[in-house]
Motif scaffolding. Sequence first.
Motif, PDB file in Angstrom:
ATOM      1  N   GLN A  70       0.831  -1.210   0.000  1.00  0.00           N
ATOM      2  CA  GLN A  70       0.000   0.000   0.000  1.00  0.00           C
ATOM      3  C   GLN A  70       0.865   1.259   0.000  1.00  0.00           C
ATOM      4  N   ASP A  71       1.893   1.254   0.835  1.00  0.00           N
ATOM      5  CA  ASP A  71       2.758   2.428   0.923  1.00  0.00           C
ATOM      6  C   ASP A  71       3.520   2.640  -0.377  1.00  0.00           C
ATOM      7  N   ARG A  72       3.963   1.557  -0.993  1.00  0.00           N
ATOM      8  CA  ARG A  72       4.702   1.708  -2.241  1.00  0.00           C
ATOM      9  C   ARG A  72       3.787   2.245  -3.346  1.00  0.00           C
ATOM     10  N   ALA A  73       2.503   1.853  -3.290  1.00  0.00           N
ATOM     11  CA  ALA A  73       1.537   2.339  -4.278  1.00  0.00           C
ATOM     12  C   ALA A  73       0.932   3.680  -3.887  1.00  0.00           C
ATOM     13  N   GLY A  74       1.189   4.140  -2.669  1.00  0.00           N
ATOM     14  CA  GLY A  74       0.673   5.425  -2.208  1.00  0.00           C
ATOM     15  C   GLY A  74      -0.823   5.423  -1.938  1.00  0.00           C
ATOM     16  N   VAL A  75      -1.358   4.296  -1.435  1.00  0.00           N
ATOM     17  CA  VAL A  75      -2.814   4.197  -1.254  1.00  0.00           C
ATOM     18  C   VAL A  75      -3.197   3.797   0.167  1.00  0.00           C
TER      19      VAL A  75
ATOM     20  N   ASN B  14      -9.010  -2.543  -5.394  1.00  0.00           N
ATOM     21  CA  ASN B  14      -9.602  -1.879  -4.235  1.00  0.00           C
ATOM     22  C   ASN B  14      -8.576  -1.269  -3.288  1.00  0.00           C
ATOM     23  N   ALA B  15      -7.284  -1.376  -3.637  1.00  0.00           N
ATOM     24  CA  ALA B  15      -6.188  -0.764  -2.862  1.00  0.00           C
ATOM     25  C   ALA B  15      -5.885  -1.497  -1.562  1.00  0.00           C
TER      26      ALA B  15
ATOM     27  N   GLU C 212       3.818   0.463 -12.299  1.00  0.00           N
ATOM     28  CA  GLU C 212       3.004  -0.711 -12.568  1.00  0.00           C
ATOM     29  C   GLU C 212       3.559  -1.917 -11.815  1.00  0.00           C
ATOM     30  N   ARG C 213       2.715  -2.914 -11.671  1.00  0.00           N
ATOM     31  CA  ARG C 213       3.088  -4.121 -10.937  1.00  0.00           C
ATOM     32  C   ARG C 213       2.861  -5.345 -11.825  1.00  0.00           C
TER      33      ARG C 213
END
Length: 299
Positions: A16-21, A221-222, A264-265
């Motif tokens: 989540q932190d790496r995606a900023g969500v 959905n993050a 992207e992942r």
Amino acid sequence: MGTRTGIYHEGSRAVQDRAGVRDLADHVGRAVGDGIKPVAAAFLELQPLLVLGAAAPDDGRVWASPLAGRPGFVRATGPLQMSVTGRLRPGDPLTRALATDGTPVATIALDPRTRRRMRLNGELRTTEAGFAVTAQRVFANCPKYIQRRESYELLPGRAAGAPRHGHELTDTQRAFVASADTFFLATVHDGEAEVSHRGGLPGFVRPGSARELTWPDYAGNAMFLTLGNLAVDPRAGLLFLDWTTGTTLQVTGEGQTRFTADGERRVRFTVSEVIETPGAVPLRWSPPEPSPANPPITT
């Protein structure tokens, strides 16, 4: 024991932190409960298919397995209990797990007709008719990436063929994977299990070799429950289903998420064991209508 904050552990928080969500994940996470609401109970009783995820008790390998029946074979029998009538086909890799009281199990009921899905995770208890799951986490997901299938037929006369075991994908199985628009993904972490859905246009899953698959992780959905599990425990199981013939391809191995420079992942999955079972699911669905959310396939 992993560090957990509410429904999230350190693996999910890291992704989540790496995606900023993280803030969005906290908001979405408030919809997760431990009870089966009336609307969820009504949804379950309409479903002819339930997908299960768990670790096999003998070797710890993680698998995703299908169970099908007439609507009503899955139902809520209390605010915290889901009961299932029926058992897995003989030889399914999760047969022993589902016959062992206390097994952590994850379930997902996905309805292609309405593009709805519901996930229920908890602890299994065997019953005379099948098994029950004491719910510990219940939630619905958005309809993204679910291909709509208007109707189905239940074919009680369809008999499963002999399973074909291997340690890598054959050319035919690689073609099966490459043509798939849907698969299910089971993961585990610290005595808990998750099973989720992945969908896209055919070709979104790529068999790079007989022992390797990759797929993009589309925006969802993050919560990152699945990728969070993989971040701390790479064991995973995949289920591919032929929605017409009922043939299943179950694959177990390990997954790793790779982050690209543009955010992207992609998940890289290494195959350990493969089980292909002709006619394993007695359902025949109508042709798919692709989800409008499916991204285009990129080379």
